[in-house]
Motif scaffolding. Sequence first.
Motif, PDB file in Angstrom:
ATOM      1  N   ALA A  45      10.049   9.390  40.489  1.00 52.76           N
ATOM      2  CA  ALA A  45      11.075  10.433  40.608  1.00 52.76           C
ATOM      3  C   ALA A  45      11.594  10.824  39.227  1.00 52.76           C
ATOM      4  CB  ALA A  45      12.220   9.947  41.492  1.00 52.76           C
ATOM      5  N   GLY A  46      11.816   9.842  38.348  1.00 51.63           N
ATOM      6  CA  GLY A  46      12.271  10.131  36.991  1.00 51.63           C
ATOM      7  C   GLY A  46      11.266  10.938  36.204  1.00 51.63           C
ATOM      8  N   MET A  47       9.980  10.584  36.319  1.00 51.43           N
ATOM      9  CA  MET A  47       8.935  11.336  35.611  1.00 51.43           C
ATOM     10  C   MET A  47       8.871  12.770  36.100  1.00 51.43           C
ATOM     11  SD  MET A  47       5.693   8.764  34.981  1.00 51.43           S
ATOM     12  CE  MET A  47       5.496   8.310  36.688  1.00 51.43           C
ATOM     13  N   GLU A  48       8.993  12.958  37.415  1.00 46.31           N
ATOM     14  CA  GLU A  48       8.950  14.327  37.952  1.00 46.31           C
ATOM     15  C   GLU A  48      10.139  15.159  37.475  1.00 46.31           C
ATOM     16  OE1 GLU A  48       8.223  14.831  42.077  1.00 46.31           O
ATOM     17  OE2 GLU A  48       6.251  13.897  41.965  1.00 46.31           O
ATOM     18  N   GLN A  49      11.224  14.498  37.087  1.00 49.86           N
ATOM     19  CA  GLN A  49      12.378  15.211  36.541  1.00 49.86           C
ATOM     20  C   GLN A  49      12.243  15.422  35.037  1.00 49.86           C
ATOM     21  OE1 GLN A  49      15.490  12.551  37.901  1.00 49.86           O
ATOM     22  NE2 GLN A  49      15.959  13.870  39.636  1.00 49.86           N
ATOM     23  N   GLY A  50      11.124  14.989  34.461  1.00 50.31           N
ATOM     24  CA  GLY A  50      10.873  15.189  33.039  1.00 50.31           C
ATOM     25  C   GLY A  50      11.472  14.126  32.133  1.00 50.31           C
ATOM     26  N   HIS A  51      11.863  13.002  32.689  1.00 52.18           N
ATOM     27  CA  HIS A  51      12.469  11.926  31.903  1.00 52.18           C
ATOM     28  C   HIS A  51      11.424  10.926  31.424  1.00 52.18           C
ATOM     29  CE1 HIS A  51      16.407  13.364  32.976  1.00 52.18           C
ATOM     30  NE2 HIS A  51      16.184  13.185  34.271  1.00 52.18           N
ATOM     31  N   ASN A  52      11.784  10.177  30.411  1.00 50.70           N
ATOM     32  CA  ASN A  52      11.004   9.026  29.991  1.00 50.70           C
ATOM     33  C   ASN A  52      11.399   7.870  30.905  1.00 50.70           C
ATOM     34  OD1 ASN A  52       9.680  10.110  27.597  1.00 50.70           O
ATOM     35  ND2 ASN A  52      11.747  10.241  26.775  1.00 50.70           N
ATOM     36  N   VAL A  53      10.436   7.025  31.258  1.00 50.03           N
ATOM     37  CA  VAL A  53      10.700   5.915  32.163  1.00 50.03           C
ATOM     38  C   VAL A  53       9.970   4.664  31.697  1.00 50.03           C
ATOM     39  CG1 VAL A  53      11.043   7.430  34.166  1.00 50.03           C
ATOM     40  CG2 VAL A  53       8.779   6.478  33.726  1.00 50.03           C
ATOM     41  N   THR A  54      10.511   3.516  32.058  1.00 52.95           N
ATOM     42  CA  THR A  54       9.799   2.253  31.901  1.00 52.95           C
ATOM     43  C   THR A  54       9.968   1.457  33.180  1.00 52.95           C
ATOM     44  OG1 THR A  54      11.685   1.078  30.909  1.00 52.95           O
ATOM     45  CG2 THR A  54      10.113   2.106  29.394  1.00 52.95           C
ATOM     46  N   ILE A 108      15.440   4.919  32.923  1.00 48.82           N
ATOM     47  CA  ILE A 108      15.202   6.352  33.019  1.00 48.82           C
ATOM     48  C   ILE A 108      16.064   7.013  31.958  1.00 48.82           C
ATOM     49  CG2 ILE A 108      15.361   8.387  34.499  1.00 48.82           C
ATOM     50  CD1 ILE A 108      15.101   6.440  36.904  1.00 48.82           C
ATOM     51  N   SER A 109      15.427   7.806  31.081  1.00 44.04           N
ATOM     52  CA  SER A 109      16.161   8.363  29.954  1.00 44.04           C
ATOM     53  C   SER A 109      15.583   9.702  29.513  1.00 44.04           C
ATOM     54  CB  SER A 109      16.099   7.385  28.773  1.00 44.04           C
ATOM     55  OG  SER A 109      16.751   7.906  27.641  1.00 44.04           O
ATOM     56  N   GLU A 110      16.429  10.524  28.961  1.00 45.82           N
ATOM     57  CA  GLU A 110      15.964  11.764  28.345  1.00 45.82           C
ATOM     58  C   GLU A 110      15.387  11.480  26.958  1.00 45.82           C
ATOM     59  OE1 GLU A 110      18.972  14.782  28.404  1.00 45.82           O
ATOM     60  OE2 GLU A 110      19.265  14.585  30.557  1.00 45.82           O
ATOM     61  N   LYS A 111      15.778  10.371  26.361  1.00 47.83           N
ATOM     62  CA  LYS A 111      15.302   9.996  25.026  1.00 47.83           C
ATOM     63  C   LYS A 111      14.209   8.937  25.137  1.00 47.83           C
ATOM     64  CE  LYS A 111      19.798  10.925  22.999  1.00 47.83           C
ATOM     65  NZ  LYS A 111      20.934  10.407  22.266  1.00 47.83           N
TER      66      LYS A 111
END
Length: 178
Positions: free
Chosen positions: A24-33, A53-56
Motif C-alpha cells: 500500500a505504501g509503495m502504491e502511494q509512492g512512498h519508500n518502504v522497508t 513508510i516514508s517520503e524520504k
Amino acid sequence: MTEIICAGFGGQGILTAGMLMIHAGMEQGHNVTFYPSYGSEMRGGTANCNVKISEKLIASPLCKEADIVLGMTSPAVDKFEARLKPGGMLFVNASIVDADRSYRDDITVVKVPVTEISIEAGNPKGANIVMLGALASKSDLFDAAHLKEVIVKFFEDQGKGKHNATNIVCFDRGVEGK
C-alpha cells in the motif's frame, strides 16, 4: 516517516500484514522497508516484522521507536508496547489479550476482538485483515478504500487464490470495529 511493528504468533498473518502495508505504501509512492523476524516453527512460534513508510529515503529497516504497534497476542503487547513513541498507537487483539491489562497512559490503545470477528466472518485466518481494517479506520496512515484494493490485488497476484470475499468482510468489520 511512520514506523510500525506487527507482532504475534506464527500463523496469525503477521508477516502478511506487514507485506500488505508495504505494498500500500509503495502504491502511494512512498519508500518502504520490511524486516521480518520469526521463530523456527511455521505456526505457533513468535513472529514480528518492522515496517517503515516514508517520503524520504530510509536508512535502516529496524524500528527503534514505533509510531504504531499491532499486537495480536499478550506476549507481543508485553514485548513491544515499550517500543512505542509517546503519542503512539497500540492496536490490541482484544480476543486474546487480557481485558484487565493496564497500558501506558501516554499512548492510544485501540482494542478490537479481531480473532472473534474473523471467525464470525467465516475466515479464521483473517484476523490480520480485521486488524488492518481497524488501522485504516483509526489512523491516518492509509485510506480504507485504497488499502482494501491493495489486499484484494495482493492475494490475487500472489497466487493465493481468487478474490476472497471473506477477506473483504474481515476488513470492513475491522473498519467498523465490530
